[in-house]
Design a protein around this motif. Structure first.
Motif, short mmCIF file in Angstrom:
data_model
loop_
_atom_site.label_atom_id
_atom_site.label_comp_id
_atom_site.label_asym_id
_atom_site.label_seq_id
_atom_site.Cartn_x
_atom_site.Cartn_y
_atom_site.Cartn_z
N GLU A 104 -5.32 2.08 -7.86
CA GLU A 104 -4.41 3.11 -8.35
C GLU A 104 -5.07 3.98 -9.43
O GLU A 104 -4.78 5.16 -9.53
CB GLU A 104 -3.13 2.46 -8.91
CG GLU A 104 -2.25 1.82 -7.85
CD GLU A 104 -1.77 2.83 -6.81
OE1 GLU A 104 -1.54 4.00 -7.17
OE2 GLU A 104 -1.64 2.44 -5.65
N TYR B 110 -3.09 -6.11 -3.09
CA TYR B 110 -2.13 -5.49 -2.19
C TYR B 110 -1.57 -6.50 -1.19
O TYR B 110 -2.19 -7.53 -0.91
CB TYR B 110 -2.77 -4.33 -1.43
CG TYR B 110 -2.83 -3.04 -2.22
CD1 TYR B 110 -1.66 -2.40 -2.63
CD2 TYR B 110 -4.05 -2.45 -2.52
CE1 TYR B 110 -1.72 -1.21 -3.35
CE2 TYR B 110 -4.11 -1.25 -3.24
CZ TYR B 110 -2.94 -0.64 -3.65
OH TYR B 110 -3.01 0.53 -4.37
N TYR C 261 -4.94 -3.68 -6.70
CA TYR C 261 -4.24 -2.41 -6.69
C TYR C 261 -4.33 -1.64 -8.01
O TYR C 261 -4.27 -0.42 -8.01
CB TYR C 261 -2.78 -2.56 -6.25
CG TYR C 261 -1.92 -3.50 -7.06
CD1 TYR C 261 -1.42 -3.13 -8.30
CD2 TYR C 261 -1.57 -4.74 -6.55
CE1 TYR C 261 -0.60 -3.99 -9.01
CE2 TYR C 261 -0.75 -5.60 -7.25
CZ TYR C 261 -0.26 -5.22 -8.49
OH TYR C 261 0.54 -6.07 -9.20
N VAL D 150 0.83 -1.20 0.00
CA VAL D 150 0.00 0.00 0.00
C VAL D 150 0.86 1.25 0.00
O VAL D 150 0.52 2.26 -0.62
CB VAL D 150 -0.95 -0.01 1.22
CG1 VAL D 150 -1.69 1.32 1.34
CG2 VAL D 150 -1.94 -1.15 1.10
#
Length: 306
Positions: A128, A91, A124, A12
């Protein structure tokens, strides 16, 4: 049957590492235990009690590995022996280490970090994309620039109070105006960088990241806050006392008296507020040193992640 796959472990905080993981696919275990169609989550429980889960609607069980080796070597205890979950695209907090128990449940299981505000769907790439304006690289760049301009602001600001030869020998353009411009730029960059860190922490984790990096950042922001308050007090105090002094001046038609009258408020202000001004200047210098120093430590502690 075992499978091997090169996968990146994405954390993270932004750092990641590639490795070649070897183990058994989750799909093989599901076939052995004959998982029913109403199962929602697969829960992984570690030897130390830590747990997390993967929703079967969000993953491909053939890609999830229960790894017992990495880079062709048996897992060491510090990286997950005897088994570690390898979840591509998820993650790192979903990569449970020291797995001793696997459960297939028909409800949405909330794991250790998930119960503390972290995302349950920890893909992720999806996260993102949603957090693109809060990219950690922008955070790092802002922090690096803040270090540069903050140092210039600090050095130029110490020119007058220190009165040392090596400070006085600085170029003339590194005067008060330069100090103010660098100070404002430092404040903007630091607040912006901290804003990205706060935004990412709250969105990804549901709380702030109170590791050493975050503590230093808060101290740096506190120093900036004190600087702002000191500037406001200085301005208000000077404004109020300047008006009081100006009322006592007897302005005449004489050119000499007019010039003298213009100087009196300034002289009176310095006489009446010299102690206050000195205290405020010392607070300004101390807050600047603390803020820039903490920001530098925040940058160093942040680099330790990579």
């Amino acid at each position: 049957p075992h499978i091997s796959q090169e996968v990146a472990l994405q954390c993270v905080e932004g750092y990641f590492a590639y490795a070649d993981w070897t183990g058994v696919a989750l799909s093989e275990i599901m076939a052995i235990v004959n998982v029913s169609s109403d199962v929602m989550d697969v829960v992984f429980i570690a030897a130390d009690g830590y747990d997390s889960s993967l929703n079967l609607d969000w993953i491909d069980p053939t890609e999830i590995i229960l790894a017992y080796a990495v880079n062709n070597e048996t897992l060491l205890p510090e990286i997950g022996y005897p088994l570690r979950v390898v979840a591509p695209g998820q993650y790192g907090y979903k990569w449970v280490m020291w797995v001793t128990e696997i459960r297939f449940v028909t409800y949405d299981h909330i794991g250790y970090w998930e119960s503390r505000g972290w995302m349950d769907n920890a893909q992720y790439e999806r996260a993102e994309r949603a957090l693109y304006p809060l990219d950690w690289r922008v955070h790092a760049l802002s922090l690096a620039l803040a270090f540069y301009v903050g140092s210039l602001s600090l050095v130029s600001g110490l020119r007058e109070p220190l009165r040392k030869k090596y400070i006085l020998s600085l170029p003339k353009w590194m005067g008060n105006r330069f100090h103010q411009i660098m100070g404002i730029s430092y404040s903007i960059l630091t607040i912006g960088s901290a804003g990205i860190w706060i935004g990412r922490s709250l969105i990804l984790k549901g709380t702030l990241n109170w590791e050493l990096h975050g503590v230093y950042a808060v101290i740096s922001l506190g120093g900036i806050g004190i600087l702002m308050i000191e500037r406001i007090i200085q301005w208000i105090y000077g404004l109020v006392n300047g008006k009081k002094d100006s009322k006592t001046v007897d302005v005449t038609n004489s050119a000499n008296d007019i010039n003298l009258a213009k100087e009196v408020p300034t002289i009176g202000f310095l006489q009446k507020t010299s102690n206050v001004s000195l205290i405020l200047k010392r607070i300004h210098v101390l807050a600047g040193i603390v803020s820039v120093g903490a920001m530098i430590l925040a940058g160093i502690s942040g680099l330790l992640f990579f």
